[in-house]
Design an enzyme around this catalytic site. Sequence first.
Site, PDB file in Angstrom:
ATOM      1  N   LYS A  78      29.663  32.373 -13.577  1.00 45.66           N
ATOM      2  CA  LYS A  78      30.968  33.020 -13.493  1.00 45.66           C
ATOM      3  C   LYS A  78      31.650  32.538 -12.225  1.00 45.66           C
ATOM      4  CE  LYS A  78      33.069  36.436 -15.838  1.00 45.66           C
ATOM      5  NZ  LYS A  78      33.068  36.749 -17.264  1.00 45.66           N
ATOM      6  N   GLY A 178      41.287  52.085 -25.534  1.00 44.07           N
ATOM      7  CA  GLY A 178      41.940  50.804 -25.240  1.00 44.07           C
ATOM      8  C   GLY A 178      42.412  50.138 -26.513  1.00 44.07           C
ATOM      9  N   GLY A 180      44.197  47.330 -26.608  1.00 44.61           N
ATOM     10  CA  GLY A 180      44.647  46.013 -26.136  1.00 44.61           C
ATOM     11  C   GLY A 180      44.266  44.938 -27.134  1.00 44.61           C
ATOM     12  N   VAL A 182      41.452  43.375 -27.965  1.00 44.41           N
ATOM     13  CA  VAL A 182      40.298  43.613 -28.832  1.00 44.41           C
ATOM     14  C   VAL A 182      40.467  44.931 -29.596  1.00 44.41           C
ATOM     15  CG1 VAL A 182      37.795  43.937 -28.965  1.00 44.41           C
ATOM     16  CG2 VAL A 182      38.747  42.338 -27.293  1.00 44.41           C
ATOM     17  N   TYR A 184      42.991  46.620 -30.539  1.00 47.44           N
ATOM     18  CA  TYR A 184      43.990  46.560 -31.608  1.00 47.44           C
ATOM     19  C   TYR A 184      43.381  45.951 -32.884  1.00 47.44           C
ATOM     20  CZ  TYR A 184      47.918  44.699 -34.301  1.00 47.44           C
ATOM     21  OH  TYR A 184      48.778  44.380 -35.318  1.00 47.44           O
TER      22      TYR A 184
HETATM   23  P1  NAD Z   1      43.292  44.014 -22.731  1.00 43.08           P
HETATM   24  O1  NAD Z   1      43.708  43.981 -21.306  1.00 43.08           O
HETATM   25  O2  NAD Z   1      44.091  43.262 -23.749  1.00 43.08           O
HETATM   26  O3  NAD Z   1      43.223  45.528 -23.247  1.00 43.08           O
HETATM   27  C1  NAD Z   1      42.710  46.570 -22.502  1.00 43.08           C
HETATM   28  C2  NAD Z   1      43.537  47.794 -22.861  1.00 43.08           C
HETATM   29  O4  NAD Z   1      42.919  48.926 -22.244  1.00 43.08           O
HETATM   30  C3  NAD Z   1      44.984  47.741 -22.344  1.00 43.08           C
HETATM   31  O5  NAD Z   1      45.870  47.966 -23.419  1.00 43.08           O
HETATM   32  C4  NAD Z   1      45.023  48.854 -21.314  1.00 43.08           C
HETATM   33  O6  NAD Z   1      46.293  49.518 -21.251  1.00 43.08           O
HETATM   34  C5  NAD Z   1      43.950  49.791 -21.817  1.00 43.08           C
HETATM   35  N1  NAD Z   1      43.445  50.743 -20.853  1.00 43.08           N
HETATM   36  C6  NAD Z   1      43.393  50.637 -19.496  1.00 43.08           C
HETATM   37  N2  NAD Z   1      42.900  51.774 -18.951  1.00 43.08           N
HETATM   38  C7  NAD Z   1      42.614  52.598 -19.987  1.00 43.08           C
HETATM   39  C8  NAD Z   1      42.098  53.912 -20.078  1.00 43.08           C
HETATM   40  N3  NAD Z   1      41.753  54.599 -18.987  1.00 43.08           N
HETATM   41  N4  NAD Z   1      41.949  54.468 -21.300  1.00 43.08           N
HETATM   42  C9  NAD Z   1      42.299  53.789 -22.410  1.00 43.08           C
HETATM   43  N5  NAD Z   1      42.807  52.540 -22.383  1.00 43.08           N
HETATM   44  C10 NAD Z   1      42.958  51.953 -21.190  1.00 43.08           C
HETATM   45  O7  NAD Z   1      41.762  43.543 -22.747  1.00 43.08           O
HETATM   46  P2  NAD Z   1      40.908  43.032 -23.989  1.00 43.08           P
HETATM   47  O8  NAD Z   1      40.946  41.547 -24.022  1.00 43.08           O
HETATM   48  O9  NAD Z   1      41.254  43.810 -25.207  1.00 43.08           O
HETATM   49  O10 NAD Z   1      39.435  43.412 -23.500  1.00 43.08           O
HETATM   50  C11 NAD Z   1      38.975  44.747 -23.536  1.00 43.08           C
HETATM   51  C12 NAD Z   1      37.585  44.799 -22.922  1.00 43.08           C
HETATM   52  O11 NAD Z   1      36.693  43.952 -23.671  1.00 43.08           O
HETATM   53  C13 NAD Z   1      37.510  44.286 -21.469  1.00 43.08           C
HETATM   54  O12 NAD Z   1      36.518  45.006 -20.786  1.00 43.08           O
HETATM   55  C14 NAD Z   1      37.075  42.837 -21.637  1.00 43.08           C
HETATM   56  O13 NAD Z   1      36.394  42.377 -20.480  1.00 43.08           O
HETATM   57  C15 NAD Z   1      36.129  42.970 -22.817  1.00 43.08           C
HETATM   58  N6  NAD Z   1      35.963  41.717 -23.560  1.00 43.08           N
HETATM   59  C16 NAD Z   1      37.034  41.120 -24.151  1.00 43.08           C
HETATM   60  C17 NAD Z   1      36.854  39.956 -24.885  1.00 43.08           C
HETATM   61  C18 NAD Z   1      38.008  39.281 -25.589  1.00 43.08           C
HETATM   62  O14 NAD Z   1      37.766  38.397 -26.443  1.00 43.08           O
HETATM   63  N7  NAD Z   1      39.246  39.650 -25.298  1.00 43.08           N
HETATM   64  C19 NAD Z   1      35.573  39.383 -25.009  1.00 43.08           C
HETATM   65  C20 NAD Z   1      34.488  40.025 -24.389  1.00 43.08           C
HETATM   66  C21 NAD Z   1      34.699  41.196 -23.674  1.00 43.08           C
END
Ligand code: NAD
Length: 349
Positions: A78, A178, A180, A182, A184
């Site tokens: 990382k 959340g 976001g 994922v 969604y």
């Molecule tokens: P993202 O930033 O698109 O979405 C995160 C969402 O969480 C946002 O909409 C934010 O407003 C919301 N949020 C923040 N605080 C919150 C709370 N207290 N309660 C509820 N919602 C809250 O991120 P993402 O890409 O969807 O990733 C989500 C998680 O999954 C992260 O921890 C990320 O590290 C992990 N992850 C993502 C991927 C990927 O492919 N995107 C892969 C592996 C792990």
Amino acid sequence: MDVFERARHYERVVFAQDEAAGLRTIVAIHSTRLGPALGGCRIQPYASEDEALEDVLRLAESMTWKAAAAGLDLGGGKAVIIADPARDKTEALLRAFARVIESLDGRYITSVDVGSNVDDLDEMRRETDYVVGVSPAYGGSGDPSPITAAGVASAIRSCVYQTFGDATVAGRRIVIQGAGKVGYHLAGLLAHEGAEVIVADPNLDAVARAVSDFGVETTAAGSVLESECDVLAPCALGGVINEETIPRLKCRIVCGSANNQLGTITDGDALRRAEILYAPDFIVNAGGLISVADELVGWNHDRVMARVDKIGRTLLDIFHLAHVENVSTAEAAVEHAKRRMATLAALNR
Ligand code: NAD
């Protein structure tokens, strides 16, 4: 700060800077035993160098277990850049960082993480080949979030099977913290399968999109952990499952995409005592890694999805191992990864 002691189990930790570009970065390579170390680049205005080092070490180690458990020929690493992504992210900073990566001769391959995005990776690509998750214009696979969500859905089916004896999610109450990238897509997949999906997000636009596209319900972000449900899917922040929150949980299963959901690994034991099935995050959310890693051999959707579909099967193996060894599922997941590494190391001899 005793850096050598803290990095004792790491192959290499590189500190690099470029004053003109405003770059201060730490790259941690935990292991290359199964292949080059792959892991994203986090850009964050850390309060201290110590905090940045702590974060990069923790994240690099978990990438080793994630890649090994996902059956990939990759190690764990990382990178962090100590900077404010909103203010400091310039072409010079990204390219200076990419030159550091290039100097590692492929021992570490970077990708996206908190604070970095696909456009940033495209910028890095101009200085180094050791970057994946770039845009389709550069031969990449684009945003892996829908694929990560598919892996989480596969994991949830296995958890439901393990808990209720039937893998169907139809009629199950699933709360997603959340909505976001994922969360969604996960909401869409589960709603499509007939689950009762509830989403919570302080970003009301994100909530509105999930409601209008999939007809899901909503709950307040502030009290989401206390929601009564079959499955709680943390898809926002790390550290949400800890000694303070576990007594308040009213779910049977915790299974979501967020990285580092447990405050500490001993919280896995507390969940076990509370009879809540915990699906270890790095197994559940491996879809993103599986997808970007496939770029190394020419990204292929079917090959990626075939591997992602196995996430549920891997989880069942881990639940079995946890039962046999009488340990938490969190510990069993690391053990599962270590066993694959040990088996392959024996093969090499
Ligand atoms: P993202 O930033 O698109 O979405 C995160 C969402 O969480 C946002 O909409 C934010 O407003 C919301 N949020 C923040 N605080 C919150 C709370 N207290 N309660 C509820 N919602 C809250 O991120 P993402 O890409 O969807 O990733 C989500 C998680 O999954 C992260 O921890 C990320 O590290 C992990 N992850 C993502 C991927 C990927 O492919 N995107 C892969 C592996 C792990």
